[in-house]
Design a protein around this motif. Structure first.
Motif, PDB file in Angstrom:
ATOM      1  N   ASP A 109      45.194  85.752  43.545  1.00  0.00           N
ATOM      2  CA  ASP A 109      44.163  84.713  43.560  1.00  0.00           C
ATOM      3  C   ASP A 109      43.823  84.286  44.971  1.00  0.00           C
ATOM      4  O   ASP A 109      44.560  84.536  45.917  1.00  0.00           O
ATOM      5  CB  ASP A 109      44.524  83.506  42.696  1.00  0.00           C
ATOM      6  CG  ASP A 109      45.766  82.763  43.159  1.00  0.00           C
ATOM      7  OD1 ASP A 109      46.148  82.851  44.337  1.00  0.00           O
ATOM      8  OD2 ASP A 109      46.371  82.074  42.330  1.00  0.00           O
ATOM      9  N   VAL A 110      42.667  83.668  45.072  1.00  0.00           N
ATOM     10  CA  VAL A 110      42.221  83.003  46.285  1.00  0.00           C
ATOM     11  C   VAL A 110      41.851  81.594  45.842  1.00  0.00           C
ATOM     12  O   VAL A 110      41.031  81.417  44.942  1.00  0.00           O
ATOM     13  CB  VAL A 110      40.996  83.709  46.912  1.00  0.00           C
ATOM     14  CG1 VAL A 110      40.548  82.990  48.169  1.00  0.00           C
ATOM     15  CG2 VAL A 110      41.303  85.174  47.197  1.00  0.00           C
ATOM     16  N   LEU A 111      42.489  80.587  46.444  1.00  0.00           N
ATOM     17  CA  LEU A 111      42.272  79.193  46.063  1.00  0.00           C
ATOM     18  C   LEU A 111      41.724  78.404  47.244  1.00  0.00           C
ATOM     19  O   LEU A 111      42.116  78.633  48.388  1.00  0.00           O
ATOM     20  CB  LEU A 111      43.590  78.539  45.629  1.00  0.00           C
ATOM     21  CG  LEU A 111      44.247  79.080  44.380  1.00  0.00           C
ATOM     22  CD1 LEU A 111      45.635  78.490  44.218  1.00  0.00           C
ATOM     23  CD2 LEU A 111      43.405  78.799  43.162  1.00  0.00           C
ATOM     24  N   GLN A 112      40.842  77.462  46.925  1.00  0.00           N
ATOM     25  CA  GLN A 112      40.270  76.606  47.953  1.00  0.00           C
ATOM     26  C   GLN A 112      39.996  75.247  47.337  1.00  0.00           C
ATOM     27  O   GLN A 112      39.543  75.151  46.190  1.00  0.00           O
ATOM     28  CB  GLN A 112      38.976  77.229  48.468  1.00  0.00           C
ATOM     29  CG  GLN A 112      38.362  76.531  49.639  1.00  0.00           C
ATOM     30  CD  GLN A 112      37.151  77.292  50.173  1.00  0.00           C
ATOM     31  OE1 GLN A 112      36.711  78.268  49.593  1.00  0.00           O
ATOM     32  NE2 GLN A 112      36.624  76.820  51.283  1.00  0.00           N
ATOM     33  N   ASP A 113      40.273  74.182  48.092  1.00  0.00           N
ATOM     34  CA  ASP A 113      39.916  72.847  47.622  1.00  0.00           C
ATOM     35  C   ASP A 113      38.403  72.755  47.507  1.00  0.00           C
ATOM     36  O   ASP A 113      37.673  73.233  48.376  1.00  0.00           O
ATOM     37  CB  ASP A 113      40.414  71.776  48.594  1.00  0.00           C
ATOM     38  CG  ASP A 113      41.916  71.595  48.551  1.00  0.00           C
ATOM     39  OD1 ASP A 113      42.553  72.028  47.569  1.00  0.00           O
ATOM     40  OD2 ASP A 113      42.461  71.009  49.507  1.00  0.00           O
ATOM     41  N   GLU A 114      37.930  72.125  46.431  1.00  0.00           N
ATOM     42  CA  GLU A 114      36.495  71.990  46.225  1.00  0.00           C
ATOM     43  C   GLU A 114      35.913  70.972  47.201  1.00  0.00           C
ATOM     44  O   GLU A 114      36.408  69.853  47.331  1.00  0.00           O
ATOM     45  CB  GLU A 114      36.199  71.561  44.786  1.00  0.00           C
ATOM     46  CG  GLU A 114      34.723  71.538  44.476  1.00  0.00           C
ATOM     47  CD  GLU A 114      34.431  71.361  43.005  1.00  0.00           C
ATOM     48  OE1 GLU A 114      33.319  71.719  42.584  1.00  0.00           O
ATOM     49  OE2 GLU A 114      35.311  70.886  42.251  1.00  0.00           O
ATOM     50  N   ALA A 115      34.845  71.366  47.875  1.00  0.00           N
ATOM     51  CA  ALA A 115      34.177  70.504  48.846  1.00  0.00           C
ATOM     52  C   ALA A 115      33.195  69.562  48.161  1.00  0.00           C
ATOM     53  O   ALA A 115      32.562  69.920  47.167  1.00  0.00           O
ATOM     54  CB  ALA A 115      33.430  71.358  49.868  1.00  0.00           C
ATOM     55  N   THR A 116      33.078  68.374  48.722  1.00  0.00           N
ATOM     56  CA  THR A 116      32.061  67.421  48.270  1.00  0.00           C
ATOM     57  C   THR A 116      30.757  67.735  49.002  1.00  0.00           C
ATOM     58  O   THR A 116      30.730  68.559  49.926  1.00  0.00           O
ATOM     59  CB  THR A 116      32.487  65.983  48.598  1.00  0.00           C
ATOM     60  OG1 THR A 116      32.567  65.853  50.023  1.00  0.00           O
ATOM     61  CG2 THR A 116      33.820  65.625  47.965  1.00  0.00           C
ATOM     62  N   LEU A 117      29.694  67.054  48.622  1.00  0.00           N
ATOM     63  CA  LEU A 117      28.403  67.245  49.292  1.00  0.00           C
ATOM     64  C   LEU A 117      28.512  66.971  50.785  1.00  0.00           C
ATOM     65  O   LEU A 117      27.997  67.729  51.604  1.00  0.00           O
ATOM     66  CB  LEU A 117      27.335  66.352  48.655  1.00  0.00           C
ATOM     67  CG  LEU A 117      25.958  66.356  49.324  1.00  0.00           C
ATOM     68  CD1 LEU A 117      25.358  67.760  49.351  1.00  0.00           C
ATOM     69  CD2 LEU A 117      25.022  65.391  48.616  1.00  0.00           C
ATOM     70  N   THR A 118      29.206  65.905  51.154  1.00  0.00           N
ATOM     71  CA  THR A 118      29.318  65.569  52.576  1.00  0.00           C
ATOM     72  C   THR A 118      30.186  66.569  53.341  1.00  0.00           C
ATOM     73  O   THR A 118      30.018  66.721  54.546  1.00  0.00           O
ATOM     74  CB  THR A 118      29.870  64.142  52.779  1.00  0.00           C
ATOM     75  OG1 THR A 118      31.131  64.037  52.135  1.00  0.00           O
ATOM     76  CG2 THR A 118      28.913  63.096  52.232  1.00  0.00           C
ATOM     77  N   LYS A 121      28.963  72.340  54.511  1.00  0.00           N
ATOM     78  CA  LYS A 121      28.027  72.676  55.590  1.00  0.00           C
ATOM     79  C   LYS A 121      26.778  73.352  55.038  1.00  0.00           C
ATOM     80  O   LYS A 121      25.699  73.222  55.591  1.00  0.00           O
ATOM     81  CB  LYS A 121      28.709  73.569  56.607  1.00  0.00           C
ATOM     82  CG  LYS A 121      29.918  72.922  57.232  1.00  0.00           C
ATOM     83  CD  LYS A 121      29.796  72.839  58.698  1.00  0.00           C
ATOM     84  CE  LYS A 121      31.080  72.317  59.279  1.00  0.00           C
ATOM     85  NZ  LYS A 121      30.938  71.018  59.835  1.00  0.00           N
ATOM     86  N   SER A 122      26.905  74.084  53.928  1.00  0.00           N
ATOM     87  CA  SER A 122      25.755  74.777  53.353  1.00  0.00           C
ATOM     88  C   SER A 122      24.874  73.848  52.525  1.00  0.00           C
ATOM     89  O   SER A 122      23.724  74.165  52.256  1.00  0.00           O
ATOM     90  CB  SER A 122      26.219  75.940  52.463  1.00  0.00           C
ATOM     91  OG  SER A 122      26.817  75.440  51.269  1.00  0.00           O
ATOM     92  N   GLY A 123      25.451  72.718  52.107  1.00  0.00           N
ATOM     93  CA  GLY A 123      24.718  71.824  51.225  1.00  0.00           C
ATOM     94  C   GLY A 123      24.695  72.310  49.785  1.00  0.00           C
ATOM     95  O   GLY A 123      23.984  71.756  48.947  1.00  0.00           O
TER      96      GLY A 123
END
Length: 133
Positions: A109-118, A121-123
């Protein structure tokens, strides 16, 4: 090479994930994971027991939802979100599974914390079409 189709393999993975992560039915989940399951994740102990014990240790609010799913031969890749893990943000995952004899036999697996809108960087959201609340 297995005799199951990519569509059958995708259905197997989704049913297995729902049974273990959402229903937390360990007895039923045993029929989806091989006794000799190979775990490549750095944060999960070896084998099927390592995975099941990890899920047992997570609060009861754990929920998995899948997004895109691809299959070729004996391999399935599913893009998903794990919420209710007790962490500050959801995990976005790309899980790669190898199917053997109708069971999940190997996992990366590849795991990453989910980013918020702020934080994005891509929006654009990392999963689905909207950011987490």
């Amino acid at each position: 090479m297995s005799t199951t189709s990519p569509e059958q393999n995708k259905a197997l993975v989704l049913k297995a994930f729902d049974t273990l992560f959402n229903q937390r039915d360990y007895e039923a989940a045993e029929r989806f994971w091989s006794d000799s399951y190979i775990q490549h994740s750095a944060h999960i102990e070896p084998g099927r027991d390592g995975l099941f014990n990890l899920i047992r240790s997570i609060p009861s609010g754990l929920h998995y939802e899948h997004g895109m799913i691809l299959a070729e031969g004996d391999y399935v890749i599913v893009h998903g979100r794990f919420t209710g893990t007790g962490r500050p943000s959801a995990w976005i995952a790309a899980d790669v599974l190898r199917i053997e004899n109708g069971k999940l036999a190997e996992h990366w697996d590849v795991l990453q914390d989910e980013a918020t809108l702020t934080e994005s960087k891509s929006g654009l959201p990392m999963f689905g079409n909207r950011f987490p609340a």
